[in-house]
Write a protein that holds these residues in place. Structure first.
Motif, PDB file in Angstrom:
ATOM      1  N   ALA A 196       0.827  -1.209   0.000  1.00  0.00           N
ATOM      2  CA  ALA A 196       0.000   0.000   0.000  1.00  0.00           C
ATOM      3  C   ALA A 196       0.859   1.257   0.000  1.00  0.00           C
ATOM      4  O   ALA A 196       0.507   2.271  -0.613  1.00  0.00           O
ATOM      5  N   GLN A 197       2.006   1.193   0.680  1.00  0.00           N
ATOM      6  CA  GLN A 197       2.866   2.368   0.791  1.00  0.00           C
ATOM      7  C   GLN A 197       3.704   2.608  -0.458  1.00  0.00           C
ATOM      8  O   GLN A 197       3.933   3.751  -0.853  1.00  0.00           O
ATOM      9  N   SER A 198       4.184   1.518  -1.064  1.00  0.00           N
ATOM     10  CA  SER A 198       5.126   1.672  -2.180  1.00  0.00           C
ATOM     11  C   SER A 198       4.556   1.306  -3.537  1.00  0.00           C
ATOM     12  O   SER A 198       5.192   1.553  -4.566  1.00  0.00           O
ATOM     13  N   GLY A 199       3.380   0.692  -3.553  1.00  0.00           N
ATOM     14  CA  GLY A 199       2.775   0.307  -4.818  1.00  0.00           C
ATOM     15  C   GLY A 199       3.462  -0.865  -5.487  1.00  0.00           C
ATOM     16  O   GLY A 199       3.324  -1.059  -6.702  1.00  0.00           O
ATOM     17  N   CYS A 200       4.195  -1.664  -4.712  1.00  0.00           N
ATOM     18  CA  CYS A 200       4.893  -2.821  -5.275  1.00  0.00           C
ATOM     19  C   CYS A 200       4.002  -4.054  -5.247  1.00  0.00           C
ATOM     20  O   CYS A 200       2.898  -4.033  -4.704  1.00  0.00           O
ATOM     21  N   THR A 201       4.499  -5.145  -5.836  1.00  0.00           N
ATOM     22  CA  THR A 201       3.755  -6.402  -5.828  1.00  0.00           C
ATOM     23  C   THR A 201       3.986  -7.126  -4.502  1.00  0.00           C
ATOM     24  O   THR A 201       4.868  -6.754  -3.714  1.00  0.00           O
ATOM     25  N   GLN A 202       3.206  -8.198  -4.276  1.00  0.00           N
ATOM     26  CA  GLN A 202       3.369  -8.962  -3.035  1.00  0.00           C
ATOM     27  C   GLN A 202       4.747  -9.614  -2.977  1.00  0.00           C
ATOM     28  O   GLN A 202       5.386  -9.640  -1.923  1.00  0.00           O
ATOM     29  N   GLU A 203       5.211 -10.144  -4.113  1.00  0.00           N
ATOM     30  CA  GLU A 203       6.532 -10.774  -4.145  1.00  0.00           C
ATOM     31  C   GLU A 203       7.621  -9.775  -3.786  1.00  0.00           C
ATOM     32  O   GLU A 203       8.561 -10.088  -3.052  1.00  0.00           O
ATOM     33  N   GLN A 204       7.496  -8.552  -4.313  1.00  0.00           N
ATOM     34  CA  GLN A 204       8.485  -7.516  -4.013  1.00  0.00           C
ATOM     35  C   GLN A 204       8.415  -7.110  -2.538  1.00  0.00           C
ATOM     36  O   GLN A 204       9.447  -6.861  -1.909  1.00  0.00           O
ATOM     37  N   ALA A 205       7.213  -7.067  -1.988  1.00  0.00           N
ATOM     38  CA  ALA A 205       7.047  -6.709  -0.577  1.00  0.00           C
ATOM     39  C   ALA A 205       7.687  -7.758   0.327  1.00  0.00           C
ATOM     40  O   ALA A 205       8.366  -7.425   1.308  1.00  0.00           O
ATOM     41  N   VAL A 206       7.481  -9.025   0.002  1.00  0.00           N
ATOM     42  CA  VAL A 206       8.079 -10.104   0.789  1.00  0.00           C
ATOM     43  C   VAL A 206       9.598 -10.052   0.692  1.00  0.00           C
ATOM     44  O   VAL A 206      10.309 -10.279   1.676  1.00  0.00           O
ATOM     45  N   GLU A 207      10.110  -9.727  -0.499  1.00  0.00           N
ATOM     46  CA  GLU A 207      11.555  -9.632  -0.677  1.00  0.00           C
ATOM     47  C   GLU A 207      12.131  -8.492   0.161  1.00  0.00           C
ATOM     48  O   GLU A 207      13.230  -8.603   0.721  1.00  0.00           O
ATOM     49  N   ILE A 208      11.390  -7.388   0.278  1.00  0.00           N
ATOM     50  CA  ILE A 208      11.822  -6.270   1.121  1.00  0.00           C
ATOM     51  C   ILE A 208      11.921  -6.722   2.578  1.00  0.00           C
ATOM     52  O   ILE A 208      12.877  -6.401   3.294  1.00  0.00           O
ATOM     53  N   LEU A 209      10.928  -7.489   3.013  1.00  0.00           N
ATOM     54  CA  LEU A 209      10.943  -8.018   4.378  1.00  0.00           C
ATOM     55  C   LEU A 209      12.136  -8.948   4.600  1.00  0.00           C
ATOM     56  O   LEU A 209      12.795  -8.896   5.641  1.00  0.00           O
TER      57      LEU A 209
END
Length: 241
Positions: A196-209
């Protein structure tokens, strides 16, 4: 030592199990019964060792000294109890002074004042083993009547101990499953926040984590929980709660 062994029956053992909150409390009470009966004419200590997933553990004992004597075997890698579990046979040591089968264990056990040891296997299900261990400060403390009584008691308690171990195992598995689901819930929610904050995909969000987890040397679930805490979503619940 002569023992007027308490005539426990299956119903009494099952009652003891039902009254106990977990495996340790059940086996603690069980060893109390054994020690009281064997100590009628001398000091005796009892414990129960369980071997699960290649891990040794004393899960019940009548006195701290019994647990210490078990720990001594685990640390030295030898002793009557371990031999009984490995061979599936009763190990009777009338006098440690004249028994040199376990040199690393023998000396400290004698220094602790122990002379006689009796270890009786308890037959459990595949993947787990147990033994009832009896220690005495008097040489020759366990006579033939005592040995027969301890073996009979071990046979009688086997089904109850099997049930207790099975219940404990299921509780551990349930706890592990709940923890895994809670972890997945936290990660999914934190991923949603990042998306929601960065407009990325779920895969990208998990990779950030994952990158944050690796760089901080913190568990992935903890990183996710930290993110959620900022949004008042501390320790998210699953449908188990």
């Amino acid at each position: 030592m002569r023992s007027e062994w308490t005539k426990f029956d299956v119903a009494e053992l099952q009652g003891l199990l039902l009254e106990s909150s977990d495996l340790k409390s059940f086996l603690f009470r069980l060893t109390q019964v054994a020690a009281q009966e064997l100590a009628r004419n001398g000091t005796a200590y009892c414990s129960v060792t369980v071997l699960r997933e290649r891990r040794w553990a004393t899960v019940g004992f009548s006195e701290e000294v019994a647990a210490s004597l078990d720990d001594l075997q685990y640390s030295t890698g030898e002793g009557p109890c371990m031999t009984a579990l490995k061979t599936g046979r009763v190990v009777d040591v009338p006098d440690l002074v004249h028994d040199d089968r376990w040199p690393a264990y023998r000396r400290p056990a004698l220094e602790a004042g122990i002379r006689a040891v009796l270890a009786v296997p308890i037959v459990l299900e595949l993947g787990a083993q147990a033994a009832l261990n009896c220690y005495a400060e008097e040489a020759g403390a366990f006579d033939n009547e005592d040995k027969a009584s301890v073996e009979a008691f071990a046979d009688l308690t086997a089904s109850s101990v099997r049930l207790a171990v099975r219940l404990e195992t299921e509780m551990e598995r349930s706890s592990d499953l709940k923890a895994a689901l809670e972890s997945r819930t936290a990660i999914n929610l934190a991923s949603g926040v990042i998306m929601a904050q960065s407009g990325c995909t779920q895969e990208q969000a998990v990779e950030i984590l994952r990158r944050a987890s690796s760089s901080r040397n913190v568990k992935l679930r903890d990183v996710a929980s930290q993110i959620l805490a900022r949004f008042n979503e501390i320790d998210p619940a699953t449908h188990f709660d």
